[in-house]
Write a protein that holds these residues in place. Structure first.
Motif, short mmCIF file in Angstrom:
data_model
loop_
_atom_site.label_atom_id
_atom_site.label_comp_id
_atom_site.label_asym_id
_atom_site.label_seq_id
_atom_site.Cartn_x
_atom_site.Cartn_y
_atom_site.Cartn_z
N ALA A 1 4.61 -1.51 5.28
CA ALA A 1 5.80 -2.34 5.06
C ALA A 1 5.86 -2.80 3.60
CB ALA A 1 5.78 -3.54 6.00
N THR A 2 4.71 -3.12 3.04
CA THR A 2 4.64 -3.52 1.62
C THR A 2 5.15 -2.40 0.73
OG1 THR A 2 2.75 -4.98 2.03
CG2 THR A 2 3.09 -4.23 -0.24
N THR A 3 4.68 -1.19 0.99
CA THR A 3 5.05 -0.04 0.17
C THR A 3 6.53 0.32 0.36
OG1 THR A 3 2.79 0.78 0.41
CG2 THR A 3 4.43 2.33 -0.40
N ALA A 4 7.01 0.20 1.58
CA ALA A 4 8.41 0.54 1.86
C ALA A 4 9.37 -0.38 1.13
CB ALA A 4 8.66 0.50 3.37
N VAL A 5 9.10 -1.68 1.16
CA VAL A 5 10.01 -2.61 0.51
C VAL A 5 9.94 -2.48 -1.01
CG1 VAL A 5 8.47 -4.63 0.28
CG2 VAL A 5 10.91 -4.97 0.68
N ALA A 6 8.83 -1.97 -1.53
CA ALA A 6 8.73 -1.75 -2.98
C ALA A 6 9.75 -0.71 -3.45
CB ALA A 6 7.32 -1.28 -3.34
N LEU A 7 10.06 0.25 -2.59
CA LEU A 7 11.06 1.26 -2.94
C LEU A 7 12.42 0.64 -3.23
CD1 LEU A 7 10.13 4.04 -0.35
CD2 LEU A 7 9.69 4.07 -2.81
N VAL A 8 12.71 -0.44 -2.53
CA VAL A 8 13.98 -1.14 -2.77
C VAL A 8 14.01 -1.69 -4.19
CG1 VAL A 8 15.46 -3.05 -2.02
CG2 VAL A 8 14.16 -1.73 -0.32
N GLY A 9 12.88 -2.24 -4.63
CA GLY A 9 12.79 -2.75 -5.99
C GLY A 9 12.94 -1.66 -7.02
N TYR A 10 12.31 -0.51 -6.79
CA TYR A 10 12.42 0.60 -7.73
C TYR A 10 13.87 1.07 -7.88
CZ TYR A 10 7.36 0.83 -6.99
OH TYR A 10 6.04 0.53 -6.89
N TYR A 11 14.59 1.05 -6.77
CA TYR A 11 15.97 1.55 -6.80
C TYR A 11 16.93 0.57 -7.47
CZ TYR A 11 20.28 3.81 -5.31
OH TYR A 11 21.49 4.42 -5.30
N ILE B 1 -0.92 -3.97 -7.74
CA ILE B 1 -1.24 -5.33 -7.29
C ILE B 1 -1.01 -5.46 -5.79
CG2 ILE B 1 -0.47 -7.75 -7.40
CD1 ILE B 1 -2.29 -6.85 -9.69
N GLY B 2 0.08 -4.90 -5.29
CA GLY B 2 0.35 -4.99 -3.86
C GLY B 2 -0.78 -4.39 -3.03
N TRP B 3 -1.24 -3.21 -3.41
CA TRP B 3 -2.31 -2.56 -2.66
C TRP B 3 -3.66 -3.23 -2.87
CZ3 TRP B 3 -1.83 3.52 -2.62
CH2 TRP B 3 -0.58 3.86 -2.08
N LEU C 1 4.86 -10.50 -3.68
CA LEU C 1 5.96 -10.82 -2.78
C LEU C 1 6.18 -9.69 -1.76
CD1 LEU C 1 8.55 -12.42 -5.24
CD2 LEU C 1 7.12 -13.58 -3.53
N CYS C 2 6.02 -8.46 -2.21
CA CYS C 2 6.13 -7.33 -1.28
C CYS C 2 5.05 -7.41 -0.21
CB CYS C 2 6.03 -6.01 -2.04
SG CYS C 2 7.47 -5.60 -3.04
N LEU C 3 3.84 -7.79 -0.61
CA LEU C 3 2.75 -7.93 0.36
C LEU C 3 3.05 -9.05 1.35
CD1 LEU C 3 -0.10 -7.05 1.25
CD2 LEU C 3 -1.01 -8.82 -0.26
N ALA C 4 3.63 -10.14 0.87
CA ALA C 4 4.01 -11.24 1.76
C ALA C 4 5.02 -10.75 2.80
CB ALA C 4 4.59 -12.40 0.95
N PHE C 5 5.94 -9.90 2.37
CA PHE C 5 6.90 -9.31 3.30
C PHE C 5 6.17 -8.48 4.35
CE2 PHE C 5 9.37 -5.56 4.53
CZ PHE C 5 10.49 -6.15 5.10
N GLY C 6 5.18 -7.69 3.92
CA GLY C 6 4.42 -6.87 4.85
C GLY C 6 3.72 -7.70 5.91
#
Length: 293
Positions: free
Chosen positions: A140-150, A198-200, A248-253
């Motif tokens: 989930a952390t990695t998936a939401v990161a894609l939103v940031g990249y886009y 950092i997320g990982w 923040l992405c990790l918190a979402f995960g």
């Protein structure tokens, strides 16, 4: 009179429905939420396909160079306003110690994958009941990161115009960044926000700290993301605020897992519990009253 009563009871016994049900009363959704023992080859395939998909999507995001550089300038101004814009100083200071910066280049290139996979293997072997939930945090952390990249293309400090940052991989001719040297065409160079290093690494560190039983291992777990933070800044691959984005992405995960399982991974049983047992509601056959003599 007695004969009629017996016949009625026997007939009721023969015609009564005997449904087979789950004694725990759980529905389909509840069963999906129940941790199961992970299957080795399925996990290997799942992780490989997931990372391939993540890389494909990340690198398919348009490289909006002008916007990415403008966003980098804005981030740099915000950090100056906050008084935390010391990335340039850290970059130049560490770069002056060749063995240290070279080591950090290889740290950046390898541990991001090695430690993450190592933690997954450890979870698989020692905490099977928590494996799926902890893996879901990572996904989930990695998936939401894609939103940031886009939606927020961002150039790393080393690619800033007039930023005076040193691309340590190019200067020391080491392999340490998928966006430098001959590897730059294989990766989107403007996907610095959020930092998945950092997320990982935070995911690894918090997982080790929460589940390891040896005190010094738990301490190492916390030191790993701290060391990663220094590395991503010293090598000019990220700003401090990129690290905040990764956290923040990790918190979402973790929020996703809390909603899905009703608990954080460490709150789940360490071992996989036995599955539901299917049984009949029928009890022992009724005893018939003795007939009158």
């Amino acid at each position: 009179m007695s004969e009629t009563t017996v016949t009625t009871l026997e007939g009721r016994d023969r015609t009564a429905p005997r449904p087979v049900t789950d004694v725990t009363g759980r529905g389909v959704l509840a069963r999906l939420r129940t941790p199961r023992r992970p299957r080795f080859w399925f996990e290997i395939l799942l992780i490989a396909v997931s990372y391939w998909t993540y890389s494909l999507i990340r690198n398919a995001v348009p490289e909006q160079k002008a916007q990415a550089l403008a966003n980098a300038d804005w981030i740099w101004k915000v950090e100056h306003h906050l008084g935390i814009a010391v990335e340039n100083t850290v970059n130049h200071t560490v770069n002056s110690v060749k063995w240290l910066i070279v080591g950090m280049n290889y740290y950046y290139a390898t541990l991001h994958f090695v430690v993450t996979l190592g933690v997954l293997v450890w979870l698989y072997r020692s905490h099977p009941g928590r494996y799926a939930a902890t893996r879901l945090v990572l996904f989930a952390t990695t998936a939401v990161a894609l939103v940031g990249y886009y939606f927020y293309p961002l150039a790393p400090p080393r690619l800033m115009t007039g930023g005076d940052f040193i691309d340590t991989v190019l200067v020391h001719e080491t392999w340490g960044s998928m966006a430098s040297g001959d590897l730059k065409n294989m990766s989107n160079q403007y996907a610095a926000m959020p930092s998945m290093h950092i997320g990982w690494s935070l995911w690894c560190g918090l997982t080790i700290f929460a589940l390891a039983s040896v005190p010094w291992v738990r301490i190492l777990g916390l030191l790993y993301p701290a060391g990663t933070l220094v590395v991503i800044v010293a090598t000019a691959n990220h700003f401090w605020l990129d690290a905040v984005g990764g956290a923040l992405c990790l918190a979402f995960g973790y929020a996703v897992v809390r909603v899905w399982y009703g608990a954080l991974p460490q709150g789940l049983p360490r071992q996989v519990t036995a599955g539901p047992v299917l049984t009949s509601r029928r009890t022992a056959p009724p005893r018939h009253p003795e007939r009158a003599a």
